[in-house]
Design a protein around this motif. Structure first.
Motif, PDB file in Angstrom:
ATOM      1  N   LEU A 173       0.830  -1.198   0.000  1.00  0.00           N
ATOM      2  CA  LEU A 173       0.000   0.000   0.000  1.00  0.00           C
ATOM      3  C   LEU A 173       0.868   1.253   0.000  1.00  0.00           C
ATOM      4  O   LEU A 173       1.991   1.240   0.495  1.00  0.00           O
ATOM      5  N   ILE A 174       0.305   2.345  -0.517  1.00  0.00           N
ATOM      6  CA  ILE A 174       1.037   3.620  -0.504  1.00  0.00           C
ATOM      7  C   ILE A 174       0.633   4.489   0.685  1.00  0.00           C
ATOM      8  O   ILE A 174       1.237   5.523   0.925  1.00  0.00           O
ATOM      9  N   GLN A 175      -0.377   4.076   1.448  1.00  0.00           N
ATOM     10  CA  GLN A 175      -0.795   4.857   2.609  1.00  0.00           C
ATOM     11  C   GLN A 175       0.199   4.672   3.751  1.00  0.00           C
ATOM     12  O   GLN A 175       0.878   3.642   3.846  1.00  0.00           O
ATOM     13  N   PRO A 176       0.295   5.653   4.669  1.00  0.00           N
ATOM     14  CA  PRO A 176       1.261   5.565   5.782  1.00  0.00           C
ATOM     15  C   PRO A 176       0.998   4.397   6.720  1.00  0.00           C
ATOM     16  O   PRO A 176       1.923   3.699   7.132  1.00  0.00           O
ATOM     17  N   TYR A 177      -0.266   4.177   7.076  1.00  0.00           N
ATOM     18  CA  TYR A 177      -0.593   3.103   8.013  1.00  0.00           C
ATOM     19  C   TYR A 177      -0.580   1.755   7.292  1.00  0.00           C
ATOM     20  O   TYR A 177      -1.193   1.589   6.233  1.00  0.00           O
ATOM     21  N   LYS A 178       0.087   0.786   7.892  1.00  0.00           N
ATOM     22  CA  LYS A 178       0.190  -0.547   7.310  1.00  0.00           C
ATOM     23  C   LYS A 178      -0.635  -1.538   8.132  1.00  0.00           C
ATOM     24  O   LYS A 178      -0.221  -1.971   9.206  1.00  0.00           O
ATOM     25  N   PRO A 179      -1.817  -1.903   7.663  1.00  0.00           N
ATOM     26  CA  PRO A 179      -2.662  -2.837   8.416  1.00  0.00           C
ATOM     27  C   PRO A 179      -2.092  -4.249   8.397  1.00  0.00           C
ATOM     28  O   PRO A 179      -1.229  -4.583   7.575  1.00  0.00           O
TER      29      PRO A 179
END
Length: 289
Positions: A89-95
């Motif tokens: 993912l490119i979002q900061p939070y990594k689920p």
């Protein structure tokens, strides 16, 4: 109350289901399929998602609640939930994990509820004497998603112009021979390469398929050019592919300023603007849990 909703995205359908318990609900949808950007398309004799949408927690709070949401979707609508553990993912939070919803089950349930669905594009409506007038019908209230095609609203003598941005996304959908992907696991990748900006590989029953959103510079290119320029090796051999098709969708988006303008309508009791930015966040705002 007589209530109108714009669009059949999953969030709007869940809202319609909730409201239909005590109200007469009418949904206006401009597409032949349900789901908006989460619609399905037929591939062979199976229906699969037409786009690469995933259920992705955006922060720790959403991560804590997503399993409860998954259970709610299954228990109330029969929506099967599939985990995808291989992702980028490119979002900061990594689920820890992300999910695929089999939303076709939701769409079938909605058809059995006390909800009327009218296939018609709505660009405007007006309010007069505390009633909402839309498509020659009168309602007590209307619910507007962030990304609808509504362009203007008139409240008595005041007119609101609601600008939005439109673009057509194009997805390549490939049905693959199982022997060519027998060692591959489900995965989802954002910012994949210069040809595809999002890609999902998964299996459904005996089908293995790839859904990939094509970047702007490649939307008008033929398949041979896509296959030649991508780093995805499996589609470079024609023998690996059983069937291919393209899916198109017109996205109506609004930036922050446009959303703020839309939210000004919340001051009128006959209008409620619905945040449909992202599934988990929007679901929590509906307070269904």
């Amino acid at each position: 109350m007589n209530i109108a909703l714009i669009g059949t995205s999953p969030i709007m359908l869940l809202l319609a289901s909730k409201l239909s318990n005590k109200n007469n609900v009418t949904i206006f949808e401009n597409s032949k399929n349900y789901g908006g950007a989460w619609a399905y398309t037929k591939l062979g004799d199976q229906f699969i998602p037409a786009q690469t949408n995933m259920i992705i927690p955006k922060d720790r709070e959403e991560q804590r609640k997503v399993n409860k949401i998954n259970n709610y979707m299954f228990n109330n609508y029969g929506v099967n939930v599939f985990k995808v553990k291989n992702f980028s993912l490119i979002q900061p939070y990594k689920p820890k994990t992300i999910f695929i919803y089999e939303l076709l089950k939701l769409y079938k349930v909605i058809e059995k509820l006390n909800v009327t669905i009218i296939k018609k594009k709505i660009n405007s409506f007006y309010i007069k004497k505390n009633k909402v007038f839309l498509n020659k019908n009168k309602f007590d209230k209307i619910y507007l998603p962030y990304f609808s095609s509504i362009k203007n609203v008139r409240v008595n003598n005041k007119k609101f112009f609601l600008n939005h941005n439109s673009f057509k996304s194009k997805h390549l959908i490939l049905l693959l021979k199982n022997q060519s992907v027998k060692n591959m696991k489900k995965y989802y990748i954002e910012k994949y390469d210069k040809v595809f900006d999002r890609m999902l590989f998964t299996r459904k029953k005996k089908l293995s398929y790839i859904i990939a959103r094509i970047k702007k510079n490649y939307k008008n290119k033929i398949f041979m050019k896509l296959a030649y320029d991508t780093k995805l090796k499996i589609i470079k051999k024609k023998n690996n592919i059983i069937y291919k098709k393209y899916a198109y969708y017109v996205n109506n988006s609004r930036d922050t300023l446009q959303i703020n303008k839309l939210n000004e309508l919340n001051k009128y009791k006959q209008i409620e603007v619905v945040n449909t930015t992202q599934f988990v966040k929007s679901f929590l705002k509906l307070k269904l849990l």
